[in-house]
Design a protein around this motif. Sequence first.
Motif, PDB file in Angstrom:
ATOM      1  N   TYR A  94       0.835  -1.205   0.000  1.00 42.88           N
ATOM      2  CA  TYR A  94       0.000   0.000   0.000  1.00 42.88           C
ATOM      3  C   TYR A  94       0.870   1.255   0.000  1.00 42.88           C
ATOM      4  N   MET A  95       1.953   1.235   0.780  1.00 44.00           N
ATOM      5  CA  MET A  95       2.849   2.387   0.817  1.00 44.00           C
ATOM      6  C   MET A  95       3.457   2.640  -0.569  1.00 44.00           C
ATOM      7  N   CYS A  96       3.876   1.575  -1.245  1.00 43.79           N
ATOM      8  CA  CYS A  96       4.451   1.724  -2.583  1.00 43.79           C
ATOM      9  C   CYS A  96       3.436   2.279  -3.574  1.00 43.79           C
ATOM     10  N   PHE A  97       2.201   1.802  -3.494  1.00 43.59           N
ATOM     11  CA  PHE A  97       1.148   2.328  -4.360  1.00 43.59           C
ATOM     12  C   PHE A  97       0.958   3.828  -4.126  1.00 43.59           C
ATOM     13  N   LEU A  98       1.000   4.225  -2.855  1.00 47.48           N
ATOM     14  CA  LEU A  98       0.799   5.640  -2.524  1.00 47.48           C
ATOM     15  C   LEU A  98       1.913   6.490  -3.117  1.00 47.48           C
ATOM     16  N   ILE A 121      -3.354   6.023   4.792  1.00 49.99           N
ATOM     17  CA  ILE A 121      -3.694   7.002   3.757  1.00 49.99           C
ATOM     18  C   ILE A 121      -4.128   6.308   2.467  1.00 49.99           C
ATOM     19  N   GLU A 122      -3.398   5.289   2.053  1.00 49.01           N
ATOM     20  CA  GLU A 122      -3.745   4.567   0.821  1.00 49.01           C
ATOM     21  C   GLU A 122      -5.094   3.875   0.958  1.00 49.01           C
ATOM     22  N   LEU A 123      -5.356   3.292   2.124  1.00 46.87           N
ATOM     23  CA  LEU A 123      -6.647   2.638   2.348  1.00 46.87           C
ATOM     24  C   LEU A 123      -7.787   3.656   2.269  1.00 46.87           C
ATOM     25  N   ILE A 124      -7.587   4.807   2.890  1.00 45.33           N
ATOM     26  CA  ILE A 124      -8.595   5.874   2.845  1.00 45.33           C
ATOM     27  C   ILE A 124      -8.781   6.378   1.416  1.00 45.33           C
ATOM     28  N   VAL A 152     -10.117  -5.257   9.202  1.00 40.83           N
ATOM     29  CA  VAL A 152      -9.100  -4.206   9.185  1.00 40.83           C
ATOM     30  C   VAL A 152      -9.678  -2.902   9.723  1.00 40.83           C
ATOM     31  N   LEU A 153     -10.876  -2.560   9.272  1.00 37.23           N
ATOM     32  CA  LEU A 153     -11.510  -1.325   9.744  1.00 37.23           C
ATOM     33  C   LEU A 153     -11.748  -1.376  11.248  1.00 37.23           C
ATOM     34  N   ARG A 154     -12.145  -2.538  11.733  1.00 37.27           N
ATOM     35  CA  ARG A 154     -12.359  -2.701  13.175  1.00 37.27           C
ATOM     36  C   ARG A 154     -11.049  -2.516  13.930  1.00 37.27           C
ATOM     37  N   ASP A 155      -9.962  -3.097  13.409  1.00 33.70           N
ATOM     38  CA  ASP A 155      -8.661  -2.984  14.069  1.00 33.70           C
ATOM     39  C   ASP A 155      -8.179  -1.533  14.131  1.00 33.70           C
TER      40      ASP A 155
END
Length: 219
Positions: free
Chosen positions: A88-92, A149-152, A181-184
């Motif tokens: 996800y970080m790389c995608f961002l 951030i990428e998830l959002i 994941v959202l719960r965590d």
Amino acid sequence: MEIEEETFSQETFATVMQSLVVKIEDNRQNLEVLFTDDAWPPLPVIKSVPNMLREENGQAYTPSVVSIGPLHNRNESLKTMETDKLRYMCFLFERTKNLEQTRKDCVEAMSRKEKTFKKCYPDCKQEVDDVTSSSRLVEMMLIDGCFIIELIYRHYKIVKKDTLEDKKDPILQDAFRHSTVLRDLLLLGNQIPFFAPEELFHLTVKSIMPGANLFEFVL
């Protein structure tokens, strides 16, 4: 009912005043510490769950799939998500015009906050110290912040009915994993200071969408 003003004993007043003066003088050194810059931890402060609550139901306060920040970092059952967080970080970073410069800017921004990060976990010194060698705490804040951030960002694109570049999403395509994941991310203690993703958002998403607002994305 009106309360009548009561008179007071001068002897009691004098005794209490004298006692307070003595107590303050006897504890002057301890009291003066309270007024130093280091006396109170800076906000935001991320607390661990009190033992009293954990004894009732420890699983309710333990992340199931993803660790965010240092408090659950040593939980081996959460290690499988580390690859997805890196992805996800790389995608961002790749979304920006200059991947290398963005990565450098983000690392520099998080490095400047190293001392502040440590102060954000005041009652978890051991856990924080365990991850500070070789700047691991800064790296953790960078990876976890970019992951959030990428998830959002991906949620935002779905809501706006825009297409995502990577359709094989390891989280959003799995409804159970997605909800977990959202719960965590909402668990007490499984968090990083808000200013970390806020600054990363500014350096990444806002660089390609100047009008972007993190609060709007979160909502």
